[in-house]
Motif scaffolding. Structure first.
Motif, PDB file in Angstrom:
ATOM      1  N   GLN A 491       0.839  -1.197   0.000  1.00 13.77           N
ATOM      2  CA  GLN A 491       0.000   0.000   0.000  1.00 13.77           C
ATOM      3  C   GLN A 491       0.880   1.255   0.000  1.00 13.77           C
ATOM      4  OE1 GLN A 491       0.108  -2.210   2.657  1.00 13.77           O
ATOM      5  NE2 GLN A 491      -1.951  -2.624   3.418  1.00 13.77           N
ATOM      6  N   TYR A 492       0.354   2.316  -0.558  1.00 14.98           N
ATOM      7  CA  TYR A 492       1.104   3.573  -0.607  1.00 14.98           C
ATOM      8  C   TYR A 492       1.158   4.220   0.768  1.00 14.98           C
ATOM      9  CZ  TYR A 492       2.328   8.428  -1.558  1.00 14.98           C
ATOM     10  OH  TYR A 492       2.932   9.665  -1.538  1.00 14.98           O
ATOM     11  N   ARG A 493       2.347   4.588   1.189  1.00 11.66           N
ATOM     12  CA  ARG A 493       2.559   5.405   2.387  1.00 11.66           C
ATOM     13  C   ARG A 493       3.625   6.426   2.046  1.00 11.66           C
ATOM     14  NH1 ARG A 493       2.488   2.326   8.211  1.00 11.66           N
ATOM     15  NH2 ARG A 493       0.376   1.486   8.103  1.00 11.66           N
ATOM     16  N   ALA A 494       3.277   7.685   2.126  1.00 14.13           N
ATOM     17  CA  ALA A 494       4.160   8.753   1.645  1.00 14.13           C
ATOM     18  C   ALA A 494       5.537   8.698   2.286  1.00 14.13           C
ATOM     19  CB  ALA A 494       3.506  10.107   1.915  1.00 14.13           C
ATOM     20  N   HIS A 495       5.612   8.302   3.558  1.00 13.73           N
ATOM     21  CA  HIS A 495       6.907   8.338   4.253  1.00 13.73           C
ATOM     22  C   HIS A 495       7.755   7.099   3.985  1.00 13.73           C
ATOM     23  CE1 HIS A 495       4.308   6.093   7.044  1.00 13.73           C
ATOM     24  NE2 HIS A 495       5.411   5.521   7.483  1.00 13.73           N
ATOM     25  N   GLU A 496       7.277   6.181   3.118  1.00 10.27           N
ATOM     26  CA  GLU A 496       8.032   4.951   2.875  1.00 10.27           C
ATOM     27  C   GLU A 496       8.323   4.695   1.401  1.00 10.27           C
ATOM     28  OE1 GLU A 496       7.077   1.824   6.475  1.00 10.27           O
ATOM     29  OE2 GLU A 496       5.837   1.721   4.694  1.00 10.27           O
ATOM     30  N   VAL A 497       8.242   5.702   0.568  1.00  7.38           N
ATOM     31  CA  VAL A 497       8.377   5.438  -0.864  1.00  7.38           C
ATOM     32  C   VAL A 497       9.630   6.058  -1.484  1.00  7.38           C
ATOM     33  CG1 VAL A 497       5.923   5.081  -1.277  1.00  7.38           C
ATOM     34  CG2 VAL A 497       6.849   7.392  -1.400  1.00  7.38           C
ATOM     35  N   HIS A 498      10.588   6.446  -0.664  1.00  6.23           N
ATOM     36  CA  HIS A 498      11.838   6.941  -1.247  1.00  6.23           C
ATOM     37  C   HIS A 498      12.580   5.773  -1.892  1.00  6.23           C
ATOM     38  CE1 HIS A 498      15.835   8.660  -1.655  1.00  6.23           C
ATOM     39  NE2 HIS A 498      15.283   9.842  -1.481  1.00  6.23           N
ATOM     40  N   PRO A 499      13.204   5.978  -3.037  1.00  2.00           N
ATOM     41  CA  PRO A 499      13.975   4.899  -3.675  1.00  2.00           C
ATOM     42  C   PRO A 499      15.056   4.364  -2.735  1.00  2.00           C
ATOM     43  CG  PRO A 499      13.701   6.734  -5.191  1.00  2.00           C
ATOM     44  CD  PRO A 499      13.198   7.211  -3.859  1.00  2.00           C
ATOM     45  N   PHE A 500      15.381   3.100  -2.918  1.00  2.00           N
ATOM     46  CA  PHE A 500      16.443   2.491  -2.119  1.00  2.00           C
ATOM     47  C   PHE A 500      17.781   3.117  -2.488  1.00  2.00           C
ATOM     48  CE2 PHE A 500      13.259  -0.986  -2.303  1.00  2.00           C
ATOM     49  CZ  PHE A 500      12.981  -1.030  -0.948  1.00  2.00           C
TER      50      PHE A 500
END
Length: 599
Positions: A491-500
Motif C-alpha cells: 500500500q502507498y505510504r508517503a513516508h516509505e516510498v523513497h527509492p532504495f
C-alpha cells in the motif's frame, strides 16, 4: 481509575470547555513513533497499550483507530471500556478524517493538545472544521487534567551520552555543513528540527527519555551560521557541552523555550519545516508573515544512508546478536519440555545472552516473545497475566532487538518444539520462501518498497494467503528501530516510498498469523548495495547481514524449489562460518546440524 471513569471525567471537562470532540493521538511533542511514559495519554484514556493508535472521544462515544498489527490485541484490551475499535484500512471503516467529517456537528468544536498533533494532521483537521463553520481548541491538554490526579509520570530527567566518531563516522561539524547545503538549495536560511532521532544523529548524542529508544527530548534551530539547542541542560555533561561547542553549538536554551523562540522569527527568515515532524502548536507559533518552506528534513535521508564506518559497526553488532541468538536457540532446543520455560523467562534468557556481548546497551524495542496462539497477535507483549509455558507441538516467536554501541538490531525467529502439524510446517516454509525471495531481489536504482513488495508476498498470494503488516522497514543506528524514508509495503505510504539508496539498512520480515492457533515471522536485516552499472542503468541488490539459523525442524523441503534450497543452504553456510568460532564445542556440533544442507 477505570477507563470508563476516566472517559466520564474527560467528558465533564469537554463540556466545561465547550468541546464536542477530543482527539488523543499516540505521540509526544516530536511526533515520535514510540513515546516515553509521560506521553502515553492514548493508552491511559482507552486501555489499549499498542504503539500506534488514535482515540477520538465525543460526548456519547469513543473510538480507537489502529493498524493491522494490533487488531487482535486492541480487540481484547478494549473489551468492557466502551471504546469502539476502528480497524484502519479495512472495508467500510472510515478514516479519522472521514469520521470527524461525518460526526462533528455543524459549528462544533474540535479539541486536542496541539503539541502532540502533527502540523499536517492539524491542518487536515482545521480544513474539515472550517468547512463546518466550527472551531478548534488546540491549547488544551485535557488528559493531563484527568491524569494528574493519578500521578502522571514526569518528563524524563535521565542524562545524555555521546557517541564517539569511531561509531558515527562523521562529526557534527560535517553534518551541519551538509544540512546547510540542503537548506541553501531549498532557499531557506533557518531550519527548525523537532524529530528526536534527527537531532540525535546531527549532534552525535543519545539519551534515555523513551524506554528502549536512546533518544533525548530536545529541539534544534539551525541557521547559516548558528546552532541553537533546546534541552534540559542538566542532561548534558560538561564534556558533551564542550564537544558540542567545538562542533558549532551557539547556545543552549531550556527545552520549552522553543515556543517563544519561533515567535521571534522575522521577515528576513525563510524557515524550512517538516510538516510530518513538526507539531501543530509549534507551527502556529511561527508568525504568519514569515516565509515557510515545507519539505522533508534533510537529516531523514542523510541518517538512513549509513556511512562506511556505520556499516562496518552494524555488521559487528549483527555478529554479536547472532551469537546471542544462536546460543539462545541451542538453549531452547535442549530445555523446552525438560524444565518450565515461559514466554517471559525465555525473553529474560535471551537478554542474558545479549548482555554477555561487549558493547551491549539495552534492548532496542519492547520484546515480542509469544507462544502458540499468542504468536498470532502481531505485536503481542507478554505480561504476568498472560505469560504461558513453552511446550511441544507449537511455535515460539521471538521478535526482539539489541542496542549496541555498534548499532541496533531487529531479529525475528520462530522455533518449533517437538512434532508440529503439517499445516504449520507448510506455513513456516511459505514464510521462509517469502524472506528468501526478497533478500535475493535484483532491481534497478529508482525502485522503492512498493515496487518490490510483491516479490516477498508472491509465495503467500499464490496460496491465497497474506499478512497484515509491512514486509520491512528501515532501521536506525542506535536510534529508532523503525526509520524513514523507506520500507516494504504494497500500500502507498508517503513516508516509505523513497527509492532504495546505497547504505540503507532494512528488515525483511514476512509472516503469517492464524488466530487461535499459531503465528510465524522470519526477519533478517538487509543492506542496500550497488551492483553492476551498464546500458540499462544502475543495478542494486540486498546483502543479508543477520546471521541466525532458520529452524529446519519447521521446514517442508518438498515445497521449496532448487533455487530456494540453494539460497537457504548458502545462508546457513554463512551463519556457521561467522558464528561457530564463538561457540563451545557442543554448540558448534549442534549448529552444524541446524545449518545442514536441505536437499
Amino acid at each position: 481509575m477505570k477507563v470508563t471513569e476516566r472517559l466520564k471525567k474527560l467528558r465533564a471537562l469537554m463540556a466545561e470547555k465547550n468541546i464536542d470532540m477530543y482527539i488523543v493521538p499516540t505521540a509526544d511533542f516530536h511526533q515520535s513513533e514510540y513515546v516515553g511514559e509521560h506521553f502515553k495519554a492514548r493508552k491511559y484514556i482507552t486501555g489499549f497499550s499498542g504503539s500506534a493508535g488514535t482515540a477520538i472521544i465525543t460526548m456519547d462515544s469513543a473510538g480507537l483507530w489502529t493498524d493491522g498489527r494490533y487488531f487482535l490485541q486492541a480487540g481484547k484490551q478494549l473489551e468492557g471500556t466502551t471504546v469502539k475499535l476502528f480497524k484502519m484500512g479495512e472495508p467500510n471503516v472510515p478514516t479519522i478524517e472521514e469520521y470527524i467529517e461525518n460526526t462533528l456537528s455543524s459549528k462544533g468544536t474540535l479539541g486536542f493538545d496541539g503539541r502532540v498533533v502533527s502540523m499536517g494532521d492539524g491542518q487536515a483537521y482545521e480544513k474539515i472544521v472550517k468547512g463546518k463553520d466550527g472551531s478548534i481548541k488546540y491549547d488544551c491538554d485535557l488528559i493531563d487534567d484527568v491524569w494528574k490526579n493519578e500521578n502522571r509520570p514526569p518528563l524524563s530527567e535521565k542524562p545524555a551520552f555521546a557517541l564517539d566518531i569511531k561509531y558515527t563516522g562523521e562529526s557534527t561539524t560535517s553534518k551541519l555543513e551538509r544540512v546547510r547545503k540542503e537548506m541553501k538549495n531549498s532557499g531557506a536560511n533557518t531550519h527548525v528540527i523537532t524529530s528526536l532521532d534527527d537531532i540525535a544523529w546531527l549532534l552525535n548524542i543519545r539519551g534515555d527519555d523513551i524506554e528502549f529508544f536512546p533518544l533525548i527530548l530536545s529541539y534544534v534551530i539551525v541557521t547559516m551560521d548558528e546552532l541553537h539547542l533546546f534541552i534540559n541542560e542538566a542532561k548534558l555533561s560538561d564534556e558533551i557541552k564542550s564537544t558540542l561547542k567545538e562542533n558549532g553549538l551557539t547556545a543552549l536554551h531550556p527545552y520549552n523555550d522553543i515556543y517563544d523562540a519561533v515567535k521571534k522569527f522575522s521577515d528576513s527568515d525563510v524557515v524550512l519545516i517538516d510538516p510530518a515532524r513538526m507539531n501543530y502548536a509549534l507551527y502556529n507559533n511561527i508568525p504568519e508573515n514569515v516565509k515557510k518552506i515545507e519539505k522533508q528534513n534533510p537529516c531523514v535521508l542523510f541518517k538512513a544512508m549509513k556511512n562506511p564506518t556505520e556499516i562496518e559497526n552494524i555488521k559487528k553488532a549483527q555478529i554479536k546478536d547472532g551469537i546471542a541468538h544462536t546460543k539462545f536457540m541451542y538453549w531452547l532446543k535442549h530445555n523446552v519440555g525438560k524444565e518450565k520455560i515461559t514466554e517471559m523467562s525465555a525473553s529474560r534468557k535471551l537478554e542474558e545472552f545479549r548482555k554477555e556481548q561487549e558493547g551491549y546497551i539495552r534492548q532496542s524495542f519492547e520484546p515480542i516473545c509469544s507462544f502458540g496462539e499468542h504468536a498470532a497477535i502481531v505485536h503481542y507483549t507478554s505480561s504476568p497475566e498472560t505469560d504461558i509455558e513453552l511446550k511441544e507441538g507449537n511455535f515460539f516467536l521471538t521478535d526482539t532487538g539489541a542496542g549496541f554501541y555498534e548499532g541496533s538490531t531487529d531479529i525475528t525467529r520462530t522455533y518449533a518444539f517437538g512434532e508440529i502439524p503439517q499445516i504449520m510446517k507448510d506455513h513456516f516454509t511459505i514464510t521462509l520462501q517469502s524472506n528468501l525471495h526478497l533478500a535475493h531481489a535484483r532491481f534497478l536504482y529508482g525502485c522503492n518498497g512498493m515496487n518490490l513488495d510483491i516479490v516477498a508476498r508472491a509465495p503467500f498470494w499464490n496460496n491465497n494467503l497474506n499478512f497484515n503488516h509491512g514486509t520491512g522497514h528501515g532501521v536506525g543506528y542506535l536510534m529508532n528501530i523503525h526509520e524513514a524514508p523507506t520500507g516494504f509495503r504494497w500500500q502507498y505510504r508517503a513516508h516509505e516510498v523513497h527509492p532504495f539508496e546505497e547504505g540503507m539498512v532494512l528488515t525483511d520480515e514476512p509472516g503469517i498469523y492464524i488466530e487461535g492457533s499459531h503465528g510465524i515471522r522470519i526477519e533478517n536485516e538487509i543492506l542496500v548495495c550497488k551492483g553492476e552499472q551498464n546500458e540499462y542503468g544502475q543495478f542494486m541488490y540486498f546483502e543479508p547481514i543477520t546471521f541466525v539459523p532458520i529452524d529446519l525442524d519447521a521446514v517442508n523441503p518438498d515445497l521449496m524449489t532448487i533455487q530456494e534450497k540453494a539460497w537457504l543452504n548458502k545462508y546457513h553456510k554463512d551463519v556457521y562460518d561467522k558464528i561457530s568460532p564463538y561457540l563451545s564445542e557442543d554448540e558448534k556440533t549442534w549448529l552444524k546440524e541446524y545449518t545442514r544442507e536441505v536437499k
